[in-house]
Enzyme design. Structure first.
Site, short mmCIF file in Angstrom:
data_model
loop_
_atom_site.label_atom_id
_atom_site.label_comp_id
_atom_site.label_asym_id
_atom_site.label_seq_id
_atom_site.Cartn_x
_atom_site.Cartn_y
_atom_site.Cartn_z
N ALA A 1 0.80 -1.73 -0.58
CA ALA A 1 -0.41 -0.04 -0.06
C ALA A 1 1.07 0.93 -0.22
O ALA A 1 2.03 1.42 0.37
CB ALA A 1 -1.01 0.28 1.27
N GLY B 1 0.51 -5.12 0.91
CA GLY B 1 -0.71 -5.29 0.01
C GLY B 1 -0.19 -5.21 -1.50
O GLY B 1 -1.43 -6.17 -1.67
N GLU C 1 -0.46 -8.88 -0.73
CA GLU C 1 -2.11 -9.22 -0.10
C GLU C 1 -3.64 -9.56 -1.34
O GLU C 1 -3.70 -10.30 -1.76
CB GLU C 1 -2.45 -8.29 0.71
CG GLU C 1 -2.48 -8.07 2.13
CD GLU C 1 -2.56 -6.64 2.84
OE1 GLU C 1 -1.48 -6.20 2.73
OE2 GLU C 1 -2.77 -7.46 4.00
N GLU D 1 4.38 -5.77 7.46
CA GLU D 1 3.75 -4.03 7.78
C GLU D 1 4.24 -3.56 9.17
O GLU D 1 4.19 -2.39 9.72
CB GLU D 1 2.60 -4.08 7.75
CG GLU D 1 1.70 -3.78 6.40
CD GLU D 1 1.78 -5.40 5.49
OE1 GLU D 1 2.67 -6.42 6.29
OE2 GLU D 1 1.12 -5.83 5.05
#
Ligand code: CAA
Length: 258
Positions: free
Chosen positions: A66, A109, A112, A132
């Site tokens: 992300a 992300g 993911e 993260e």
């Protein structure tokens, strides 16, 4: 021509190819990328001429996570009020099949999103991770759950707690990816696989996907019942008649999606 800013979309016959395209940020997934993927996946799902989709990034990065710079200054109230990342659920509701073709970094992300795909084909250069914790947070797009389903508690916990990367060979051995190929062959292999899926009966493709996904949501008895009922239902389709007749007549099926 692609009407998007952060992704490239092209149709190759019945296969839609979506390429993440923010090279300056290693394809970090910001809100624009998310909205564009929601739109591109919805367009794919709605287009009867398209039967499989491949999502890929660059040779260096599928996606490095992300967008940290977009999240850095956010507070709880903003994150909660906007249900930040909630939009990714729209991508996971895509009914037709899609594959993630991963080379280079698939972190946070990026890992993911790859795990949201029906399956992952990885280049031997691929590196998966949920780093993260190094940013003082946790996965937020399903990583703690999908990684655990994919590789089991021991490796998922170790990866989330240490933030270490997992290479392609280990990812295949651990059940995270379906197949590893030399980096130079990644796109040929992914497109070839997508074309094979695109050549199947379209309703059967959706049904097969729905059934396998049901295994993550239902008990074994419920899942087996769901499978059997959906299997019965396909006997109401023209493609079931065509598929079985084609087998008997020793010819390929000619699918109508009806
Ligand atoms: N967000 C925003 N920008 C990012 C980014 C990210 N996730 N990852 C890389 N970039 C940017 C860098 O800031 C850099 O930009 P500038 O040139 O403007 O400085 C550019 O992309 C190139 O990156 P690097 O110079 O760092 O490239 P590198 O080859 O030295 O390192 C890397 C590559 C190891 C992947 C490193 O970029 C990195 O560690 N990235 C962050 C990985 C990460 O922590 N991902 C998780 C994000 S949080 C998340 O995803 C939450 C969630 O649950 C969804």
């Amino acid at each position: 021509m692609s009407q998007y800013e952060t992704i490239l979309v092209e149709q190759r016959g019945a296969v839609t190819l979506v390429t993440l395209n923010r090279p300056q940020a290693l394809n970090a997934l910001n809100s624009t990328v998310l909205q564009e993927l929601i739109d591109a996946f919805a367009a794919y799902d709605a287009d009867a001429s398209q039967r499989c989709l491949v999502l890929t990034g660059s040779e260096k990065a599928f996606a490095a996570g992300a967008d940290i710079k977009e999240m850095q200054a956010q507070g709880f109230a903003q994150m909660y009020a906007s249900n930040f990342f909630g939009g990714w659920e729209q991508v996971t509701r895509t009914r037709k099949p899609w594959i993630a073709a991963v080379a280079g970094f698939a972190l946070g992300g990026g890992c993911e999103v790859a795990m949201m795909a029906d399956f992952i084909i990885a280049a031997d250069s691929a590196k998966f991770g949920q780093p993260e914790i190094k940013l003082g947070v946790t996965p937020g797009m399903g990583g703690s759950q999908r990684l655990t389903w994919a590789v089991g508690k021991a490796k998922a916990m170790e990866m989330c707690l240490t933030g270490r990367m997992m290479g392609a060979e280990e990812a295949e051995r651990s059940g995270l990816v379906a197949k590893v190929v030399p980096a130079a062959d990644l796109m040929d292999e992914a497109i070839k696989t997508a074309e094979a899926i695109a050549g199947m009966a379209p309703l059967a493709a959706i049904a097969n996907k729905e059934m396998v996904n049901a295994a993550f949501e239902m008990t074994l008895a419920q899942g087996i019942n769901f499978e059997r009922r959906l299997f019965h239902g396909l006997f109401g389709t023209e493609d079931q008649k065509e598929g079985m007749t084609a087998f008997v007549e020793k010819r390929p099926g000619n699918w109508t999606g009806k």
